[in-house]
Design a protein around this motif. Structure first.
Motif, PDB file in Angstrom:
ATOM      1  N   ALA A 246     -34.872 -49.640 -84.941  1.00 44.49           N
ATOM      2  CA  ALA A 246     -35.824 -49.810 -86.043  1.00 44.49           C
ATOM      3  C   ALA A 246     -35.174 -49.488 -87.386  1.00 44.49           C
ATOM      4  O   ALA A 246     -34.359 -48.560 -87.479  1.00 44.49           O
ATOM      5  CB  ALA A 246     -37.034 -48.906 -85.815  1.00 44.49           C
ATOM      6  N   ILE A 247     -35.548 -50.321 -88.424  1.00 41.40           N
ATOM      7  CA  ILE A 247     -35.050 -50.108 -89.796  1.00 41.40           C
ATOM      8  C   ILE A 247     -36.258 -49.858 -90.681  1.00 41.40           C
ATOM      9  O   ILE A 247     -37.120 -50.733 -90.830  1.00 41.40           O
ATOM     10  CB  ILE A 247     -34.274 -51.333 -90.299  1.00 41.40           C
ATOM     11  CG1 ILE A 247     -33.114 -51.644 -89.349  1.00 41.40           C
ATOM     12  CG2 ILE A 247     -33.774 -51.099 -91.727  1.00 41.40           C
ATOM     13  CD1 ILE A 247     -32.426 -52.959 -89.657  1.00 41.40           C
ATOM     14  N   PRO A 248     -36.383 -48.692 -91.273  1.00 42.32           N
ATOM     15  CA  PRO A 248     -37.526 -48.407 -92.159  1.00 42.32           C
ATOM     16  C   PRO A 248     -37.583 -49.394 -93.333  1.00 42.32           C
ATOM     17  O   PRO A 248     -36.558 -49.838 -93.854  1.00 42.32           O
ATOM     18  CB  PRO A 248     -37.254 -46.983 -92.625  1.00 42.32           C
ATOM     19  CG  PRO A 248     -36.369 -46.394 -91.574  1.00 42.32           C
ATOM     20  CD  PRO A 248     -35.511 -47.531 -91.090  1.00 42.32           C
ATOM     21  N   TYR A 249     -38.820 -49.745 -93.769  1.00 44.57           N
ATOM     22  CA  TYR A 249     -38.990 -50.688 -94.884  1.00 44.57           C
ATOM     23  C   TYR A 249     -38.210 -50.248 -96.119  1.00 44.57           C
ATOM     24  O   TYR A 249     -37.572 -51.055 -96.801  1.00 44.57           O
ATOM     25  CB  TYR A 249     -40.474 -50.792 -95.237  1.00 44.57           C
ATOM     26  CG  TYR A 249     -41.256 -51.749 -94.379  1.00 44.57           C
ATOM     27  CD1 TYR A 249     -40.632 -52.521 -93.405  1.00 44.57           C
ATOM     28  CD2 TYR A 249     -42.626 -51.885 -94.549  1.00 44.57           C
ATOM     29  CE1 TYR A 249     -41.363 -53.391 -92.618  1.00 44.57           C
ATOM     30  CE2 TYR A 249     -43.368 -52.762 -93.774  1.00 44.57           C
ATOM     31  CZ  TYR A 249     -42.719 -53.505 -92.794  1.00 44.57           C
ATOM     32  OH  TYR A 249     -43.446 -54.366 -92.033  1.00 44.57           O
TER      33      TYR A 249
ATOM     34  N   THR B  45     -48.051 -62.577-104.713  1.00 45.43           N
ATOM     35  CA  THR B  45     -48.652 -62.926-103.424  1.00 45.43           C
ATOM     36  C   THR B  45     -47.684 -62.694-102.275  1.00 45.43           C
ATOM     37  O   THR B  45     -48.038 -62.928-101.112  1.00 45.43           O
ATOM     38  CB  THR B  45     -49.075 -64.404-103.435  1.00 45.43           C
ATOM     39  OG1 THR B  45     -47.944 -65.224-103.728  1.00 45.43           O
ATOM     40  CG2 THR B  45     -50.159 -64.642-104.480  1.00 45.43           C
ATOM     41  N   LEU B  46     -46.476 -62.230-102.556  1.00 42.11           N
ATOM     42  CA  LEU B  46     -45.450 -62.045-101.531  1.00 42.11           C
ATOM     43  C   LEU B  46     -45.146 -60.564-101.356  1.00 42.11           C
ATOM     44  O   LEU B  46     -44.959 -59.833-102.334  1.00 42.11           O
ATOM     45  CB  LEU B  46     -44.169 -62.791-101.932  1.00 42.11           C
ATOM     46  CG  LEU B  46     -42.968 -62.657-100.994  1.00 42.11           C
ATOM     47  CD1 LEU B  46     -43.289 -63.270 -99.631  1.00 42.11           C
ATOM     48  CD2 LEU B  46     -41.732 -63.327-101.615  1.00 42.11           C
ATOM     49  N   THR B  47     -45.087 -60.118-100.078  1.00 42.61           N
ATOM     50  CA  THR B  47     -44.705 -58.751 -99.755  1.00 42.61           C
ATOM     51  C   THR B  47     -43.557 -58.801 -98.754  1.00 42.61           C
ATOM     52  O   THR B  47     -43.670 -59.434 -97.694  1.00 42.61           O
ATOM     53  CB  THR B  47     -45.878 -57.965 -99.152  1.00 42.61           C
ATOM     54  OG1 THR B  47     -46.951 -57.928-100.096  1.00 42.61           O
ATOM     55  CG2 THR B  47     -45.458 -56.544 -98.832  1.00 42.61           C
ATOM     56  N   ILE B  48     -42.446 -58.175 -99.058  1.00 36.86           N
ATOM     57  CA  ILE B  48     -41.274 -58.120 -98.177  1.00 36.86           C
ATOM     58  C   ILE B  48     -40.913 -56.664 -97.980  1.00 36.86           C
ATOM     59  O   ILE B  48     -40.706 -55.936 -98.967  1.00 36.86           O
ATOM     60  CB  ILE B  48     -40.082 -58.895 -98.770  1.00 36.86           C
ATOM     61  CG1 ILE B  48     -40.447 -60.377 -98.961  1.00 36.86           C
ATOM     62  CG2 ILE B  48     -38.849 -58.759 -97.889  1.00 36.86           C
ATOM     63  CD1 ILE B  48     -39.345 -61.188 -99.608  1.00 36.86           C
ATOM     64  N   ALA B  49     -40.808 -56.290 -96.661  1.00 40.19           N
ATOM     65  CA  ALA B  49     -40.417 -54.928 -96.311  1.00 40.19           C
ATOM     66  C   ALA B  49     -41.274 -53.911 -97.057  1.00 40.19           C
ATOM     67  O   ALA B  49     -40.775 -52.922 -97.590  1.00 40.19           O
ATOM     68  CB  ALA B  49     -38.933 -54.704 -96.596  1.00 40.19           C
ATOM     69  N   GLY B  50     -42.549 -54.217 -97.151  1.00 40.78           N
ATOM     70  CA  GLY B  50     -43.461 -53.285 -97.791  1.00 40.78           C
ATOM     71  C   GLY B  50     -43.448 -53.329 -99.303  1.00 40.78           C
ATOM     72  O   GLY B  50     -44.170 -52.572 -99.957  1.00 40.78           O
ATOM     73  N   VAL B  51     -42.644 -54.211 -99.892  1.00 39.93           N
ATOM     74  CA  VAL B  51     -42.553 -54.335-101.347  1.00 39.93           C
ATOM     75  C   VAL B  51     -43.326 -55.583-101.772  1.00 39.93           C
ATOM     76  O   VAL B  51     -42.977 -56.694-101.358  1.00 39.93           O
ATOM     77  CB  VAL B  51     -41.097 -54.415-101.828  1.00 39.93           C
ATOM     78  CG1 VAL B  51     -41.055 -54.581-103.336  1.00 39.93           C
ATOM     79  CG2 VAL B  51     -40.328 -53.179-101.396  1.00 39.93           C
TER      80      VAL B  51
ATOM     81  N   ASN C  95     -34.105 -51.413 -99.903  1.00 38.47           N
ATOM     82  CA  ASN C  95     -33.042 -50.897-100.765  1.00 38.47           C
ATOM     83  C   ASN C  95     -31.715 -51.606-100.520  1.00 38.47           C
ATOM     84  O   ASN C  95     -31.033 -52.022-101.449  1.00 38.47           O
ATOM     85  CB  ASN C  95     -32.886 -49.393-100.538  1.00 38.47           C
ATOM     86  CG  ASN C  95     -31.817 -48.791-101.431  1.00 38.47           C
ATOM     87  OD1 ASN C  95     -31.889 -48.889-102.644  1.00 38.47           O
ATOM     88  ND2 ASN C  95     -30.802 -48.190-100.819  1.00 38.47           N
ATOM     89  N   VAL C  96     -31.347 -51.740 -99.206  1.00 42.97           N
ATOM     90  CA  VAL C  96     -30.059 -52.362 -98.872  1.00 42.97           C
ATOM     91  C   VAL C  96     -30.089 -53.854 -99.177  1.00 42.97           C
ATOM     92  O   VAL C  96     -29.117 -54.428 -99.671  1.00 42.97           O
ATOM     93  CB  VAL C  96     -29.722 -52.104 -97.394  1.00 42.97           C
ATOM     94  CG1 VAL C  96     -28.450 -52.861 -96.990  1.00 42.97           C
ATOM     95  CG2 VAL C  96     -29.535 -50.614 -97.145  1.00 42.97           C
ATOM     96  N   ALA C  97     -31.216 -54.498 -98.913  1.00 43.85           N
ATOM     97  CA  ALA C  97     -31.313 -55.943 -99.126  1.00 43.85           C
ATOM     98  C   ALA C  97     -31.509 -56.298-100.594  1.00 43.85           C
ATOM     99  O   ALA C  97     -31.454 -57.462-100.977  1.00 43.85           O
ATOM    100  CB  ALA C  97     -32.449 -56.513 -98.296  1.00 43.85           C
ATOM    101  N   GLY C  98     -31.743 -55.302-101.453  1.00 42.53           N
ATOM    102  CA  GLY C  98     -31.926 -55.562-102.887  1.00 42.53           C
ATOM    103  C   GLY C  98     -33.233 -56.242-103.204  1.00 42.53           C
ATOM    104  O   GLY C  98     -33.309 -57.075-104.113  1.00 42.53           O
ATOM    105  N   ILE C  99     -34.266 -55.912-102.451  1.00 43.36           N
ATOM    106  CA  ILE C  99     -35.572 -56.519-102.701  1.00 43.36           C
ATOM    107  C   ILE C  99     -36.151 -55.941-103.993  1.00 43.36           C
ATOM    108  O   ILE C  99     -36.299 -54.730-104.125  1.00 43.36           O
ATOM    109  CB  ILE C  99     -36.512 -56.261-101.514  1.00 43.36           C
ATOM    110  CG1 ILE C  99     -35.952 -56.940-100.254  1.00 43.36           C
ATOM    111  CG2 ILE C  99     -37.914 -56.760-101.820  1.00 43.36           C
ATOM    112  CD1 ILE C  99     -36.733 -56.634 -99.002  1.00 43.36           C
ATOM    113  N   ASP C 100     -36.462 -56.833-104.979  1.00 39.90           N
ATOM    114  CA  ASP C 100     -36.929 -56.430-106.312  1.00 39.90           C
ATOM    115  C   ASP C 100     -38.328 -56.986-106.533  1.00 39.90           C
ATOM    116  O   ASP C 100     -38.524 -58.212-106.566  1.00 39.90           O
ATOM    117  CB  ASP C 100     -35.970 -56.944-107.379  1.00 39.90           C
ATOM    118  CG  ASP C 100     -36.308 -56.442-108.765  1.00 39.90           C
ATOM    119  OD1 ASP C 100     -37.376 -55.836-108.941  1.00 39.90           O
ATOM    120  OD2 ASP C 100     -35.488 -56.662-109.683  1.00 39.90           O
TER     121      ASP C 100
END
Length: 396
Positions: free
Chosen positions: A87-90, A107-113, A95-100
């Protein structure tokens, strides 16, 4: 994993030398002879991690265009249909994937962001209109809220601004626009003064007058015509000022005024008033003489008197006041009391003063001094404006 078969020693059993698995290759909780157990039955050391666990490290292996998830060493088992997992925490993934969030739609949520970019339709209003006068060429900028703007069928997104906002930005003012023009919703207020009479417009209220320039422009005397203030003069090249008496016959002969040359002689014909003819004999011992003209002529503005000497050989005669040239002509008006003159006869000099005694041109007193006697007569010219005529002779 294979099951170990244990034999009793001395009865042909298995020893540590007979196996290849070490304790590190046997699960914890399971016992057997291993290659490193010295012929003893021991428990394996491989930890049992169960079905899965959180990754201990999550790395962006960009050199391989992959993400790498690291886990603890050990045995991971399948539970029913659920295969082993890591398992990888959101928060770690984001953070690692650079989700901004600022680069994602709301309308979009990725890894809890969840994204923070708002979505707008195709038709939107500008929040500010700016006249970029510093640009070359100059431009108009429309500011609008940041976000994602959708197409509306065949129409791409648009941002609009009101006429009023654009007019304010570019400096459009009603006081700078003609009253028949509307620019960006701004109705002009400059009134028009329109000519419909062949390019010559009539002076406002037919007002005008003769004016001596006091503006330091050095223009001298002229005729000015009134025009309305703060108006736009349309279809006119000239301003007409009514002058019904401006004809050659009303102007002094040979005098040109605004292109019209006068034809009226200085002496016009009027009904003359003839005065009595006589010769005035002046003696050196006479100090003054009363002169009475039968008619008062109160309606006139001026009186010219021509001094004529009779019966003597004249070397010349002239007058000292009121201007003029020979022969000696005295000018008396409603604004002065009389005139002076000098006559030269040979070596003798006659100094005279003609004083008006009343309010009209009826009573005068002649004063003189001199060294000889001679005959003198006076011709009178009655004037009213430019209308005048020699009215006749008078003498006593």
């Amino acid at each position: 994993m294979a099951d170990a078969i244990l034999m009793s020693v001395g009865a042909g059993g298995v020893t540590s030398d007979d196996v290849t698995a070490s304790k590190a290759q046997v699960l914890q909780g399971y016992r057997t002879i291993t290659s490193d157990s010295d012929d003893e039955v021991v428990e394996g050391t491989i930890p049992n991690r169960g079905n899965g666990m959180d990754a201990v490290d999550f790395t962006n292996a960009h050199w391989e265009s992959k993400f790498v998830a690291r886990m603890e060493e050990g045995y991971y088992s399948q539970v029913g249909q659920w295969k082993p997992y890591v398992a990888i925490p959101y928060a770690v993934l984001a953070n690692v994937a650079g989700i901004d969030a600022g680069k994602m739609l709301d309308t979009l949520t990725i890894a809890g962001v969840r994204g923070t970019i708002p979505i707008y339709g195709a038709w939107n209003s500008a929040s500010e209109v700016i006249n970029a006068t510093w640009e070359n060429p100059k431009k108009i900028f429309f500011r609008f809220k940041k976000g994602y703007y959708l197409d509306d069928g065949q129409y791409p997104p648009s941002v609009s601004a009101t006429y009023k906002d654009i007019a304010n930005a570019v400096g459009i003012r009603a006081s700078k626009i003609l009253d028949d023009e509307n620019i960006l919703g701004t109705q002009g207020t400059i009134p028009r003064w329109i000519c419909t009479t062949g390019g010559v417009i009539t002076a406002l209220n037919n007002e005008g007058f003769v004016w001596d320039d006091t503006s330091n422009a050095g223009r001298g005397r002229g005729i000015v015509a009134r025009i309305p203030d703060k108006h736009f003069i349309q279809d006119a090249s000239y301003v007409f000022l009514s002058s019904p008496n401006f004809y050659p016959q009303n102007l002094v002969k040979n005098v040109n005024i605004n292109g019209v040359t006068g034809t009226r002689d200085y002496i016009d014909l009027i009904s003359p008033t003839w005065l009595s003819d006589a010769t005035l004999n002046l003696q050196v011992n006479t100090v003054e003489k009363e002169i009475h003209i039968p008619n008062k002529f109160l309606q006139y503005n001026g009186l010219f008197m021509k001094v004529i000497v009779w019966g003597s050989t004249l070397d010349g005669y002239y007058k000292d006041s009121n201007g003029g040239a020979c022969p000696c002509i005295l000018a008396v008006t409603n604004w002065d009391g009389g005139a002076t003159f000098t006559i030269k006869v040979g070596a003798a000099m006659f100094y005279g003063t003609l004083e008006r005694q009343g309010s009209g041109f009826d009573d005068f007193k002649l004063r003189y001094r001199g060294s000889t006697a001679f005959n003198l007569s006076l011709n009178f010219l009655i004037t009213q404006g430019f209308s005048h005529q020699w009215a006749g002779n008078y003498a006593t």
